[in-house]
Motif scaffolding. Structure first.
Motif, short mmCIF file in Angstrom:
data_model
loop_
_atom_site.label_atom_id
_atom_site.label_comp_id
_atom_site.label_asym_id
_atom_site.label_seq_id
_atom_site.Cartn_x
_atom_site.Cartn_y
_atom_site.Cartn_z
N UNK A 128 34.91 28.88 47.30
CA UNK A 128 35.08 29.56 48.59
C UNK A 128 35.46 31.01 48.37
N UNK A 129 34.95 31.93 49.18
CA UNK A 129 35.29 33.36 49.01
C UNK A 129 36.79 33.63 49.00
N UNK A 130 37.55 32.86 49.78
CA UNK A 130 39.00 33.07 49.81
C UNK A 130 39.60 32.73 48.45
N UNK A 131 39.17 31.61 47.87
CA UNK A 131 39.67 31.22 46.55
C UNK A 131 39.23 32.23 45.49
N UNK A 132 37.98 32.67 45.58
CA UNK A 132 37.49 33.67 44.63
C UNK A 132 38.29 34.97 44.75
N UNK A 133 38.65 35.34 45.98
CA UNK A 133 39.46 36.54 46.18
C UNK A 133 40.81 36.44 45.50
N UNK A 134 41.46 35.30 45.63
CA UNK A 134 42.75 35.12 44.96
C UNK A 134 42.59 35.11 43.45
N UNK A 135 41.52 34.51 42.94
CA UNK A 135 41.28 34.51 41.50
C UNK A 135 41.14 35.93 40.96
N UNK A 136 40.32 36.75 41.64
CA UNK A 136 40.12 38.12 41.17
C UNK A 136 41.37 38.97 41.37
N UNK A 137 42.16 38.61 42.35
CA UNK A 137 43.42 39.34 42.54
C UNK A 137 44.35 39.12 41.34
N UNK A 138 44.35 37.90 40.81
CA UNK A 138 45.13 37.60 39.61
C UNK A 138 44.53 38.33 38.41
N UNK A 139 43.22 38.32 38.28
CA UNK A 139 42.55 38.98 37.15
C UNK A 139 42.87 40.47 37.13
N UNK A 140 42.89 41.10 38.30
CA UNK A 140 43.12 42.55 38.38
C UNK A 140 44.61 42.93 38.39
N UNK A 141 45.50 41.96 38.35
CA UNK A 141 46.94 42.26 38.46
C UNK A 141 47.35 43.28 37.39
N UNK A 142 48.11 44.27 37.81
CA UNK A 142 48.45 45.38 36.91
C UNK A 142 49.29 44.95 35.72
N UNK A 143 50.26 44.05 35.97
CA UNK A 143 51.19 43.67 34.91
C UNK A 143 50.81 42.37 34.21
N UNK A 144 50.34 41.39 34.96
CA UNK A 144 50.12 40.06 34.39
C UNK A 144 48.65 39.64 34.36
N UNK A 145 47.76 40.51 34.80
CA UNK A 145 46.34 40.15 34.85
C UNK A 145 45.70 40.10 33.48
N UNK A 146 44.79 39.17 33.26
CA UNK A 146 44.12 39.06 31.95
C UNK A 146 43.25 40.27 31.62
N UNK A 147 42.74 40.98 32.62
CA UNK A 147 41.90 42.14 32.34
C UNK A 147 42.69 43.24 31.65
N UNK A 148 43.86 43.57 32.19
CA UNK A 148 44.69 44.59 31.55
C UNK A 148 45.24 44.09 30.22
N UNK A 149 45.47 42.79 30.10
CA UNK A 149 45.95 42.23 28.83
C UNK A 149 44.91 42.43 27.73
N UNK A 150 43.65 42.18 28.05
CA UNK A 150 42.58 42.36 27.07
C UNK A 150 42.44 43.84 26.70
N UNK A 151 42.56 44.73 27.71
CA UNK A 151 42.47 46.16 27.44
C UNK A 151 43.58 46.60 26.47
N UNK A 152 44.79 46.12 26.70
CA UNK A 152 45.91 46.46 25.81
C UNK A 152 45.74 45.81 24.44
N UNK A 153 45.19 44.59 24.43
CA UNK A 153 45.00 43.87 23.16
C UNK A 153 44.00 44.60 22.27
#
Length: 304
Positions: A128-153
């Motif tokens: 569902x788009x709502x669930x997908x929105x929450x998923x991407x919100x977690x991915x983009x999270x500034x402090x705890x998101x996996x995207x920024x974690x990979x960038x720092x890694x």
């Protein structure tokens, strides 16, 4: 005798009339209800768009005629929202068609674990788009998101606030939109590829056509109607995009990622300006109708 012949003729005419009209009489109630459900609200919305109806005002709404539509031309926030929507439309739908076509061509080939790969690839459109929105919100999270974690890694930087930066907020929505709806485009184009007769390719091979020429001269022209149809669906959906924008950025920061649908919602249900909000909705309907008619004309051979 003449009277009997006249009666028989009248009965025959009545029977023919009933045979012709009876199906219409059976269908008429359903068609009437559907027309009332479709056209009734549309006429109501158009009528409201001609008023100055404010939900928070104690004064009854009055006809403002075309004042709401005139106001749109000087509304910089509307044009900013339209610009954002067009960016999502051009780049989002364009990328979905490109990636969808490439993926459909790959999935149209026979290879091991094809059914498993196809099933896994279609997972995003089952969310569902709502669930997908929450998923991407977690991915983009500034402090705890996996995207920024990979960038720092990978020592590519310290990451960034993807959803709070005016330069990346709309891009973040675009990526999420492409991720979720590319599988849908792939599925439709894959069905279009499988509907092409193998004899066409056999004839092209007999003529000695190269794979590139077969793609440009055979596959792409035969797939054109399917691509136009799926593009039409996605264009209509992009004009209605609300879930991802609302959940990821809320249109922010400021109005940097605000879509037309979100602005219409804010106008109607936060500012309670129902007359102006419905005028915005009518304008969207007109734009989508014009684009749709243009695309449908492109499906007709010899017309563009």
């Amino acid at each position: 005798m003449n009277r009997g012949t006249t009666v028989a003729r009248q009965q025959r005419d009545l029977s023919l009339w009933i045979d012709k009209r009876l199906p219409v009489l059976f269908v008429a109630p359903t068609v009437t209800i559907l027309l009332l459900l479709a056209i009734g609200p549309l006429l109501f919305i158009f009528g409201v768009s001609l008023t100055n109806w404010e939900l928070v005002s104690a004064n009854p709404p009055k006809f403002a005629w075309l004042a709401n539509y005139v106001q749109v031309f000087s509304d910089s926030r509307f044009w900013n929202a339209m610009k954002n929507t067009l960016i999502l439309l051009v780049f989002g739908v364009g990328l979905q068609l490109l990636l969808g076509l490439v993926t459909a061509l790959l999935l149209n080939r026979e290879f091991r674990l094809k059914k498993l790969v196809t099933s896994l690839f279609l997972i995003p459109i089952t969310i569902a788009p709502v669930v997908a929105g929450f998923q991407w919100r977690v991915i983009y999270h500034e402090s705890f998101g996996p995207l920024n974690y990979i960038i720092r890694l990978l020592h590519l930087g310290s990451g960034r606030a993807w959803l709070a930066d005016t330069s990346t907020a709309l891009l973040s929505i675009l990526v999420a939109e492409v991720w979720q709806w590319t599988p849908f485009v792939t599925l439709v184009l894959l069905a279009g590829l499988q509907s092409i007769s193998p004899r066409v390719y056999e004839a092209a091979n007999v003529d000695g056509a190269s794979p590139a020429k077969v793609f440009w001269r055979v596959t792409l022209p035969l797939l054109k109607p399917t691509m136009i149809i799926v593009a039409l669906f996605r264009i209509m959906d992009v004009f209605k995009i609300f879930d991802l924008v609302f959940l990821l950025t809320g249109g922010g920061p400021g109005s940097a990622s605000e879509s037309v649908s979100l602005y219409t919602y804010i106008t109607g249900f936060r500012y309670f300006s129902m007359g102006y909000a419905t005028a915005l909705a009518v304008i969207q309907l007109i734009i989508v109708t014009i684009v749709s008619k243009r695309l449908v004309k492109m499906m007709t051979p010899g017309r563009a």
